[in-house]
Every structure is written in structure tokens, then in C-alpha cells.
Design an enzyme around this catalytic site. Sequence first.
Site, PDB file in Angstrom:
ATOM      1  N   TYR A  11       0.831  -1.222   0.000  1.00  0.00           N
ATOM      2  CA  TYR A  11       0.000   0.000   0.000  1.00  0.00           C
ATOM      3  C   TYR A  11       0.862   1.268   0.000  1.00  0.00           C
ATOM      4  O   TYR A  11       0.779   2.097  -0.915  1.00  0.00           O
ATOM      5  CB  TYR A  11      -0.912  -0.072   1.233  1.00  0.00           C
ATOM      6  N   ASP A  31       9.510  -7.345  -3.670  1.00  0.00           N
ATOM      7  CA  ASP A  31       8.424  -7.768  -2.781  1.00  0.00           C
ATOM      8  C   ASP A  31       8.276  -9.277  -2.965  1.00  0.00           C
ATOM      9  O   ASP A  31       8.608  -9.807  -4.028  1.00  0.00           O
ATOM     10  CB  ASP A  31       7.105  -7.066  -3.164  1.00  0.00           C
ATOM     11  N   PHE A  80       9.976  -0.748   3.453  1.00  0.00           N
ATOM     12  CA  PHE A  80       8.571  -0.936   3.828  1.00  0.00           C
ATOM     13  C   PHE A  80       8.239  -2.395   4.146  1.00  0.00           C
ATOM     14  O   PHE A  80       7.215  -2.657   4.769  1.00  0.00           O
ATOM     15  CB  PHE A  80       7.640  -0.544   2.667  1.00  0.00           C
ATOM     16  N   SER A 124       6.246   3.507  13.188  1.00  0.00           N
ATOM     17  CA  SER A 124       4.821   3.745  13.469  1.00  0.00           C
ATOM     18  C   SER A 124       4.669   4.513  14.764  1.00  0.00           C
ATOM     19  O   SER A 124       5.492   4.371  15.686  1.00  0.00           O
ATOM     20  CB  SER A 124       4.137   2.385  13.601  1.00  0.00           C
ATOM     21  N   ALA A 125       3.581   5.264  14.849  1.00  0.00           N
ATOM     22  CA  ALA A 125       3.260   5.960  16.099  1.00  0.00           C
ATOM     23  C   ALA A 125       3.016   4.965  17.230  1.00  0.00           C
ATOM     24  O   ALA A 125       3.011   5.353  18.397  1.00  0.00           O
ATOM     25  CB  ALA A 125       2.027   6.826  15.901  1.00  0.00           C
ATOM     26  N   TYR A 149       3.435  -7.074  16.754  1.00  0.00           N
ATOM     27  CA  TYR A 149       3.723  -6.212  15.602  1.00  0.00           C
ATOM     28  C   TYR A 149       4.397  -4.929  16.068  1.00  0.00           C
ATOM     29  O   TYR A 149       5.434  -4.519  15.551  1.00  0.00           O
ATOM     30  CB  TYR A 149       2.419  -5.878  14.845  1.00  0.00           C
ATOM     31  N   LYS A 153       8.378  -3.071  15.589  1.00  0.00           N
ATOM     32  CA  LYS A 153       8.725  -1.704  15.155  1.00  0.00           C
ATOM     33  C   LYS A 153       9.729  -1.097  16.135  1.00  0.00           C
ATOM     34  O   LYS A 153      10.708  -0.468  15.729  1.00  0.00           O
ATOM     35  CB  LYS A 153       7.475  -0.825  15.076  1.00  0.00           C
ATOM     36  N   LEU A 200      -9.851   1.288  10.453  1.00  0.00           N
ATOM     37  CA  LEU A 200     -11.150   1.947  10.343  1.00  0.00           C
ATOM     38  C   LEU A 200     -11.577   2.267   8.905  1.00  0.00           C
ATOM     39  O   LEU A 200     -12.673   1.900   8.485  1.00  0.00           O
ATOM     40  CB  LEU A 200     -11.119   3.252  11.173  1.00  0.00           C
ATOM     41  N   ARG A 292     -12.036  -1.913  21.841  1.00  0.00           N
ATOM     42  CA  ARG A 292     -11.108  -2.949  21.359  1.00  0.00           C
ATOM     43  C   ARG A 292      -9.906  -2.975  22.312  1.00  0.00           C
ATOM     44  O   ARG A 292      -9.351  -1.928  22.638  1.00  0.00           O
ATOM     45  CB  ARG A 292     -10.666  -2.601  19.938  1.00  0.00           C
TER      46      ARG A 292
END
Length: 337
Positions: A11, A31, A80, A124-125, A149, A153, A200, A292
Site C-alpha cells: 500500500y 516484494d 517498507f 509507526s506511532a 507487531y 517496530k 477503520l 477494542r
Amino acid sequence: MKVLVSGGTGYIGSHTIVELLNNGHEVIAFDNFYNSKPEVLNRIKTITGKDIKFYKADMLKKDELEVIFNENEIDAVIHFAGLKAVGESCRKPILYYTNNICGTLNLISVMDKHNVRNIVFSSSATVYGETDTVPVDETMPVGHATNPYGETKIMQEFILSDLYKANNNWTVTLLRYFNPVGAHESGLIGEDPQNVPNNLTPYISQVAIGRLPHLNVFGNDYPTPDGTGVRDYIHVVDLAIGHIKALDASCGKKGVFIYNLGTGKGYSVLEMVHAFEKATGIKINYKITDRRAGDIAILYADTEKAKREIGFVAQRGIDEMCRDLWNWQKKNPHGFE
Ligand code: NAD
Ligand code: UD1
């Protein structure tokens, strides 16, 4: 520059390749198609009119990486490739630690061997953990993720930072993404979740297209204006442009550079639902459910450092995010299939 893009058909990788080509860079990509399709390559060609050099390769197989580095003079790598599904990582931690950690170790060891010491990494945040301070800036401590996951990171950030500590010839850029959403405005590339989406906005668009009956809103009792979770959604094309800015800024510099890539604005789940309804004219059915596990109430970026040091400011707002997401979903109701 000659840039190697790992996870290039994914993506964010595919959108970044488009921006690299638009900015005159030469692209080599690989990839293993674990979570993407070869068709992406045709779409990139249609959008840009340019060719890239592509390898079907697995970063767990060092010999396949060696071929790429033997055949190309690479200046920098944008990394990525990785697995990213939070729920799956809880069920299959060995898969996640092996792929993300061993894969990254293979990649950087082949880079080092070939004297390629400039890497831009997809962080990632999530590395900020369960913070209750917003906005988060890059000086805030790296916390503990709530899932394997996220832990990969954090570990990868440490591993990459140690490269520079050991050898001051490395340039390491850690980009902490907030919530990437939307798609290229052409509607030719976008996010193509293989199963029921975890995130979302792809969930909302699959409700709109009729693939899913309704959205479950995970909790409306958070300490936020409407009680639903607040996040910093960033258009994937802005995010891709952030990589070009980071790459350009890295030239001639050595060190470890960390930037948040977000918009600095937070929107709630219900605000996103309403923005999507406004952009598309389609009513989104939703039900409020329990929270969640592992979710936090509110998270958005302090974007000052990225603006000051690499000149990055996201340009696209939530209306464009929803419009482009819907354009992609409508044109590709079943993704790249
Ligand atoms: P994606 O799954 O669409 O792309 C990742 C690509 O890596 C896929 O095409 C997959 O096939 C490939 N890949 C996985 N393991 C590989 C291996 N061993 N060898 C070669 N290729 C392999 O995901 P994305 O959303 O484009 O994310 C890209 C990166 O950004 C990931 O590292 C992800 O963790 C990170 N990230 C994503 C988000 C997000 O919300 N999408 C947020 C923060 C960070
Ligand atoms: C999630 C991951 C994070 C990962 C990021 C990638 C968790 C706990 N966190 O972040 O590690 O880096 O995706 O983009 O999974 N929501 C709903 N209904 C849904 C889906 C989501 O109400 O069907 C809500 C969530 O509760 C949250 C917001 O929407 O408030 C955004 O969720 P999501 O898109 O999954 O992103 P994050 O939780 O921020």
C-alpha cells in the site's frame, strides 16, 4: 538517486514509488507478494508512464537480496517490507518476529556489505505506546507496544539506531507514521486488505460498497468530545511525499533522524464516518460495541520537527482522504483481483 524500495507493491510502497518517479528518482523494488499483487506494477506504469526494475524476492532469503545488490548501484533503501496486522501478530508472534526482525537484519547486512548505508524506515506511532499526552513529539520516550507487531517496530528502531552508533557512516531515518488512509487520486492504486479489514477507513469503505453489513464502533465512552477514539489520519499520498522529503534531506548527512509523519489534527471515529458520508453521499450503518483491547483514547502528532527539518507539511484534508478512498473502492470493489 537510485532508490531500492522493499515491500514496493504494498500500500504505502506503491504510492511512494509513484512519488519517487515523479521526482526524477530511479527505482528498483522488491516484494514477495505476501500481502500484495503483481498487478500493482502495471498500475504504477499507467500512472507514471515510467518503468521500474522489479524483483520478486523475499528478504528472509539473503541470496535473493544479494542478487539485487550485485546487479544494481543503489544509493539508498526505503524499507517498507514487513507484516503489519496487529491481531495476526498476537496469534503468530514467531511469524512476525522472524519476518520483520530477521528480514531487516538480512537487508541491513547486505546493505552494509555493499557499502549502501542510507536507510529510510517505516516506523509507526505505535512506538509511543499507551501515552496519554498529545500531541506526541519525537523526544517522547519509546514505550511498550500492546502487541508483537508493535514490538517489532520498536526493536527495528533500536537495531537501526545501533548501526549508526557502530559506524558513523550510516544515515538512518525513522519515519513514525500516524494513520495512513486514502488512495492515489487516479483510483488505480490503494489499500487492498486480504481479509476483513482491521483498520477503520477500509472497513468503512467496504460497508459502503456492500461487502460488510455495518461498522462496529469500538467504544463511545472515551474521554473525547463524542466518546469515540481520536486519531491523526494522513493521506497516503502526503505520506509518500514525506518519504521523498526525508530522503532528499538525508543526502550528505550522517546520523539517526526521527520524524513523525501526521497532520497534527485528530478526528474521532464518528467524525470520520460523517466525513465519508459527506464525500460519498452514502449512509454508513454502524453499531457501538465494546472497546477494542489495546486501543487508546486519543493520539495525534506534533508535526513541527518534520516541518522544520525536512519541510514536510501534509496538504490533504479528510474530505480528500474520503473522496480518494471511495474513488479507489468504487473502481476496484474487490481490490486488485
Ligand atoms: P503492506 O502489507 O501493504 O506492504 C508491505 C509489503 O511488504 C507487502 O507488499 C508484503 O508482500 C511485503 N513483504 C512482507 N514481508 C516480506 C518479505 N519477507 N520479503 C519481501 N516482501 C515482504 O503494508 P503497508 O501498509 O504498505 O505498510 C508498509 C510498512 O509501513 C510496513 O512496514 C508497516 O508496518 C508500516 N506501517 C504501516 C502503517 C499502516 O497503517 N499501513 C502504519 C505504520 C507503519
Ligand atoms: C492500529 C493499530 C496500530 C497500527 C495501526 C496501523 C491496534 C490496537 N493498533 O492503530 O498498532 O500501527 O493500526 O494503521 O490495532 N475503529 C473502530 N472500528 C473498526 C476499526 C477501528 O471503531 O472497525 C476505531 C479504533 O478503535 C480507533 C480508530 O477507529 O479508535 C482507528 O483504528 P485503526 O484504523 O485500527 O488504527 P489504530 O487503532 O490507530
